[in-house]
Design a protein around this motif. Structure first.
Motif, short mmCIF file in Angstrom:
data_model
loop_
_atom_site.label_atom_id
_atom_site.label_comp_id
_atom_site.label_asym_id
_atom_site.label_seq_id
_atom_site.Cartn_x
_atom_site.Cartn_y
_atom_site.Cartn_z
N THR A 211 34.50 81.87 8.32
CA THR A 211 35.83 81.35 8.65
C THR A 211 36.81 82.51 8.73
O THR A 211 36.71 83.47 7.97
CB THR A 211 36.30 80.36 7.56
N ALA A 212 37.77 82.41 9.64
CA ALA A 212 38.80 83.43 9.78
C ALA A 212 40.14 82.77 10.07
O ALA A 212 40.21 81.76 10.77
CB ALA A 212 38.44 84.40 10.90
N LEU A 213 41.19 83.35 9.52
CA LEU A 213 42.57 82.90 9.78
C LEU A 213 43.30 84.03 10.47
O LEU A 213 43.08 85.21 10.15
CB LEU A 213 43.28 82.58 8.46
N GLY A 214 44.18 83.68 11.41
CA GLY A 214 44.88 84.76 12.08
C GLY A 214 46.01 84.32 12.97
O GLY A 214 46.52 83.21 12.87
N LEU A 215 46.38 85.22 13.85
CA LEU A 215 47.48 85.05 14.77
C LEU A 215 46.93 85.06 16.19
O LEU A 215 46.19 85.97 16.56
CB LEU A 215 48.49 86.20 14.59
N GLY A 216 47.30 84.06 16.97
CA GLY A 216 46.90 84.00 18.38
C GLY A 216 48.10 84.27 19.27
O GLY A 216 49.22 83.85 18.97
N ILE A 217 47.85 84.97 20.35
CA ILE A 217 48.88 85.26 21.35
C ILE A 217 48.32 84.83 22.70
O ILE A 217 47.26 85.29 23.11
CB ILE A 217 49.25 86.76 21.38
N ASP A 218 49.04 83.94 23.37
CA ASP A 218 48.62 83.42 24.68
C ASP A 218 49.62 83.94 25.71
O ASP A 218 50.82 83.72 25.57
CB ASP A 218 48.63 81.88 24.62
N LEU A 219 49.12 84.65 26.73
CA LEU A 219 50.02 85.27 27.69
C LEU A 219 49.47 85.22 29.09
O LEU A 219 48.31 84.88 29.30
CB LEU A 219 50.31 86.72 27.27
N GLY A 220 50.31 85.57 30.04
CA GLY A 220 49.95 85.55 31.45
C GLY A 220 51.07 84.94 32.25
O GLY A 220 52.24 85.04 31.86
N ASP A 221 50.75 84.30 33.38
CA ASP A 221 51.79 83.61 34.15
C ASP A 221 52.36 82.49 33.32
O ASP A 221 51.63 81.69 32.75
CB ASP A 221 51.20 83.04 35.45
N GLY A 222 53.68 82.42 33.22
CA GLY A 222 54.34 81.46 32.36
C GLY A 222 54.77 82.12 31.07
O GLY A 222 54.76 83.34 30.94
N PHE B 217 46.36 73.97 38.06
CA PHE B 217 45.44 74.94 37.47
C PHE B 217 46.11 76.30 37.50
O PHE B 217 46.54 76.77 38.55
CB PHE B 217 44.12 74.97 38.26
N GLU B 218 46.23 76.93 36.34
CA GLU B 218 46.82 78.26 36.23
C GLU B 218 45.75 79.23 35.75
O GLU B 218 45.42 79.27 34.57
CB GLU B 218 48.00 78.24 35.26
N PRO B 219 45.17 80.04 36.67
CA PRO B 219 44.07 80.93 36.29
C PRO B 219 44.52 82.18 35.53
O PRO B 219 43.72 82.79 34.82
CB PRO B 219 43.45 81.31 37.62
N ALA B 220 45.78 82.58 35.66
CA ALA B 220 46.23 83.85 35.08
C ALA B 220 46.75 83.68 33.65
O ALA B 220 47.91 83.96 33.35
CB ALA B 220 47.29 84.48 35.97
N ARG B 221 45.89 83.19 32.75
CA ARG B 221 46.23 83.06 31.34
C ARG B 221 45.17 83.76 30.50
O ARG B 221 43.97 83.66 30.80
CB ARG B 221 46.34 81.59 30.91
N PHE B 222 45.60 84.44 29.46
CA PHE B 222 44.72 85.21 28.59
C PHE B 222 45.16 85.00 27.15
O PHE B 222 46.29 84.60 26.89
CB PHE B 222 44.79 86.70 28.94
N SER B 223 44.26 85.28 26.22
CA SER B 223 44.67 85.21 24.81
C SER B 223 44.13 86.40 24.04
O SER B 223 43.06 86.93 24.35
CB SER B 223 44.25 83.88 24.17
N LEU B 224 44.90 86.79 23.05
CA LEU B 224 44.54 87.84 22.09
C LEU B 224 44.56 87.20 20.71
O LEU B 224 45.39 86.33 20.45
CB LEU B 224 45.56 88.98 22.10
#
Length: 168
Positions: A29-40, A154-161
């Motif tokens: 198990t892991a806890l953390g911070l997510g960042i969602d970025l891209g168009d929008g 549909f938005e293809p230009a989305r990424f997450s870290l």
């Protein structure tokens, strides 16, 4: 002698198989911070990832941005990359609910000024690195947004870290 060789062969295969399973699930198990970025908009929030076994995991997140809150869960199939200690690839998908207040970015329509709830599916393909000597993991993935409600899009230009602290 033949039985001894067969026993040795079976023991070797089991040992290699158990090591491979352990390498694939470097943490439970892991806890953390997510960042969602891209168009929008760029969205940030807490996330938790839990492995059900050596390859199958679930991830839940709550992401926040300007006038938007997203609740999401994902299933992922994870596999270690041979010869790259701590590095694995994954593929997955999950449902997302987006609660938007005055979120004009959603349609690219400056005249839209409503409050809406959207349902989307988000496939994901990515890499995760667990630092072998520390309780830290990082991920990067391509995670497009496939809105299924309110003017489907549909938005293809989305990424997450993701930056995670592994618990066990």
């Amino acid at each position: 002698m033949k039985n001894l060789f067969l026993l040795f062969l079976v023991a070797s295969i089991l040992t290699v198989g158990m090591q491979d399973a352990t390498a694939q699930s470097r943490y439970r198990t892991a806890l953390g911070l997510g960042i969602d970025l891209g168009d929008g908009p760029t969205l940030v929030g807490p996330q938790v990832k839990h492995f059900f076994d050596a390859t199958n995991a679930g991830n839940a997140q709550v992401l926040f941005g300007n006038d938007i809150t997203i609740l999401g869960v994902d299933y992922s199939y994870n596999q270690a990359i041979s010869g790259a200690n701590g590095l694995s690839w994954y593929v997955g998908i999950g449902p997302q609910l987006a609660f938007i207040d005055n979120g004009r970015w959603w349609f690219g329509d400056d005249d839209w000024d409503g409050n809406e709830t959207f349902f989307a599916l988000r496939p994901a393909v990515g890499l995760e690195f667990k630092i072998p000597s520390a309780p830290l993991a990082f991920h990067f993935d391509w995670k497009p947004w496939w809105n299924l409600t309110n003017n489907s899009d549909f938005e293809p230009a989305r990424f997450s870290l993701g930056f995670k602290f592994t618990l066990n």
